[in-house]
Design an enzyme around this catalytic site. Structure first.
Site, PDB file in Angstrom:
ATOM      1  N   LYS A 189      56.301  82.562  42.287  1.00  0.00           N
ATOM      2  CA  LYS A 189      55.245  83.534  42.610  1.00  0.00           C
ATOM      3  C   LYS A 189      54.023  82.870  43.262  1.00  0.00           C
ATOM      4  O   LYS A 189      53.899  81.652  43.278  1.00  0.00           O
ATOM      5  CB  LYS A 189      54.842  84.284  41.333  1.00  0.00           C
ATOM      6  CG  LYS A 189      56.030  85.009  40.668  1.00  0.00           C
ATOM      7  CD  LYS A 189      56.715  85.975  41.610  1.00  0.00           C
ATOM      8  CE  LYS A 189      57.766  86.858  40.977  1.00  0.00           C
ATOM      9  NZ  LYS A 189      58.989  86.190  40.521  1.00  0.00           N
TER      10      LYS A 189
HETATM   11  C1  LIG Z   1      59.252  92.544  41.422  1.00  0.00           C
HETATM   12  C2  LIG Z   1      59.436  91.742  40.164  1.00  0.00           C
HETATM   13  N1  LIG Z   1      59.270  92.348  38.981  1.00  0.00           N
HETATM   14  C3  LIG Z   1      59.397  91.678  37.828  1.00  0.00           C
HETATM   15  C4  LIG Z   1      59.714  90.347  37.807  1.00  0.00           C
HETATM   16  C5  LIG Z   1      59.909  89.682  36.493  1.00  0.00           C
HETATM   17  O1  LIG Z   1      59.043  88.620  36.273  1.00  0.00           O
HETATM   18  P1  LIG Z   1      59.465  87.421  35.300  1.00  0.00           P
HETATM   19  O2  LIG Z   1      60.502  86.613  36.000  1.00  0.00           O
HETATM   20  O3  LIG Z   1      58.175  86.687  35.103  1.00  0.00           O
HETATM   21  O4  LIG Z   1      59.959  88.040  34.049  1.00  0.00           O
HETATM   22  C6  LIG Z   1      59.872  89.660  39.017  1.00  0.00           C
HETATM   23  C7  LIG Z   1      60.144  88.213  39.090  1.00  0.00           C
HETATM   24  O5  LIG Z   1      61.093  87.627  38.868  1.00  0.00           O
HETATM   25  C8  LIG Z   1      59.755  90.379  40.231  1.00  0.00           C
HETATM   26  O6  LIG Z   1      59.939  89.786  41.415  1.00  0.00           O
END
Ligand SMILES: Cc1ncc(COP(=O)(O)O)c(C=O)c1O
Length: 412
Positions: A189
């Protein structure tokens, strides 16, 4: 020799250029490594909410925990329906399943790749409780009609901004538009602390509820205070009752919070670098009729988590997606990612592997193909070009390679 010597020690000194190491050392040298007692989480929450412009922030251990906590905080429960786009990661669906709710998919706009408000309206039923609009690749969806629909049907809007930092929609900062907004600090990110996430909102009740859901349901947690501060005589008493909410442990460690703060200090620069990279690549593609970048409508800004492009090479020049990618890599370009499969085509959902978690809710739920034809058509054509170069010179070099590949195929 310590166990740590067995871990891959490959270093990338260009990845973290700020205060990360300095802050981590401070956490190490303190006695507080958990959010229950330390102050790095609180500092992160205050700085993040201030940066985006909301009253409250609650840091958590992932951008999926934040989505789940947000859904439950707005009142989503067993059997409720939650609408999310058909083109996104699976986590919008899994967070919904985690609340024992039912994911419902809305199709996407073929130019912006974000959720189509008209299809949201078509998918609303008596059971709909919330919408999760996703700012895909850093581009906000069309929020005005979404907010209108939400108001009309009394639905909560949870912005999924995992891929979107500091983008704006008609002059409004993303994160301040819905009832709550969720961010991820996972490794890819704009800013990262390895794993982590944060929820923001202006609503004190939602912030407090979400914090309790992510903090074991401790009754003393407050919207702006994640530490359980109590008079020891009360807290140590065997008759003291601690929990008034059903909650999980979604807390972020102080180490992660400290890294996230160091990254947040450089957020503007990190976003700018991705935007500049995307612009360099889009310039190379501007006269190419088979590489069509995600359209950023007038009045929106895009923070370009990645540059999403529709590849029409098979149709226009007779070169397959795979062969184009291979040619770019062989010439020195970086790997081009395909888009994640449409969530309801993933085996876990297509084969209804979710039923056993709550048969009473899910026994009649299924997801046949062709629910969202636009997303299904576009997904296999998408190419995601890397934007997270730490050095503009390197981004230019890669874009020049892409330019040569385009020229090569065009002159055949
Ligand atoms: C659009 C989106 N939503 C949710 C997530 C979930 O985040 P995390 O991997 O921190 O749980 C991600 C990332 O992987 C994402 O790209």
């Amino acid at each position: 020799m310590g166990i740590g010597s067995m871990v891959d020690q490959t270093e990338n000194p260009t990845k973290y250029l700020g205060n990360e190491l300095k802050y981590i050392k401070k956490v190490l040298n303190s006695e507080n490594w958990s959010a229950t007692t330390g102050s790095w989480n609180q500092a992160l929450e205050q700085a993040f909410s201030k940066k985006i412009g909301t009253n409250y922030a609650v840091a958590m251990n992932s951008g999926t925990s934040t989505l789940h906590a947000a859904l439950e905080a707005v009142g989503v429960g067993p059997g409720d329906e939650v609408i999310s786009p058909a083109l996104t990661v699976i986590m919008d669906s899994t967070a919904t399943f985690h609340a024992n709710a039912v994911p419902v998919y809305a199709d996407i706009n073929p130019d912006t790749f974000t959720i189509d408000p008209k299809d949201i309206e078509r998918k609303i039923t008596q059971k709909t409780k919330a919408i999760i609009p996703v700012s895909l690749y850093g581009l906000p969806p069309d929020y005005d009609p979404i907010l209108k629909i939400a108001k009309k049907h009394n639905l909560a809007v949870i912005e999924d901004n995992a891929q979107c930092f500091l983008s704006t929609y008609k002059g409004r900062m993303t994160g301040t538009i819905g009832h709550m907004a969720s961010y991820s600090f996972e490794n890819t990110k704009h800013i990262s602390c390895g794993e982590g996430g944060i929820l923001i909102t202006d609503d004190e009740r939602l912030a407090e509820t979400a914090r309790k859901i992510g903090g074991h349901g401790f009754k003393n947690l407050k919207a702006s205070e994640g530490r359980v501060r109590l008079n020891q005589d009360v807290f140590q008493n065997p008759h003291y009752k601690r929990h008034d909410t059903l909650g999980w442990n979604y807390r972020l460690s102080e180490f992660n919070a400290a890294i996230a703060i160091a990254q947040l200090e450089r957020l503007d620069t990190l976003v700018r670098m991705r935007v500049e990279t995307a612009e360099i690549f889009m310039d190379v593609m501007k006269d190419c009729d088979y590489l069509i970048p995600q359209k950023t409508p007038k009045g929106y800004t895009n923070s370009y988590y990645t540059l999403g492009v529709i590849y029409k090479g098979l149709e226009n020049i007779g070169v397959s997606w795979e062969d184009f990618r291979k040619a770019y890599i062989n010439a020195g370009g970086d790997g081009i990612y395909g888009a994640w499969a449409v969530p309801y085509t993933e085996p876990v959902i297509a084969q209804r592997k979710f039923i056993s978690r709550c048969p009473a809710v899910y026994k009649d739920i299924g997801y046949p193909p062709h629910l969202c034809p636009v997303a299904e058509k576009i997904q296999p054509l998408l190419m995601q070009f890397k934007t997270n170069y730490r050095d503009k010179g390197l981004a230019k070099k890669k874009a020049e390679i892409l330019c040569r590949i385009i020229d090569k195929f065009s002159s055949r």
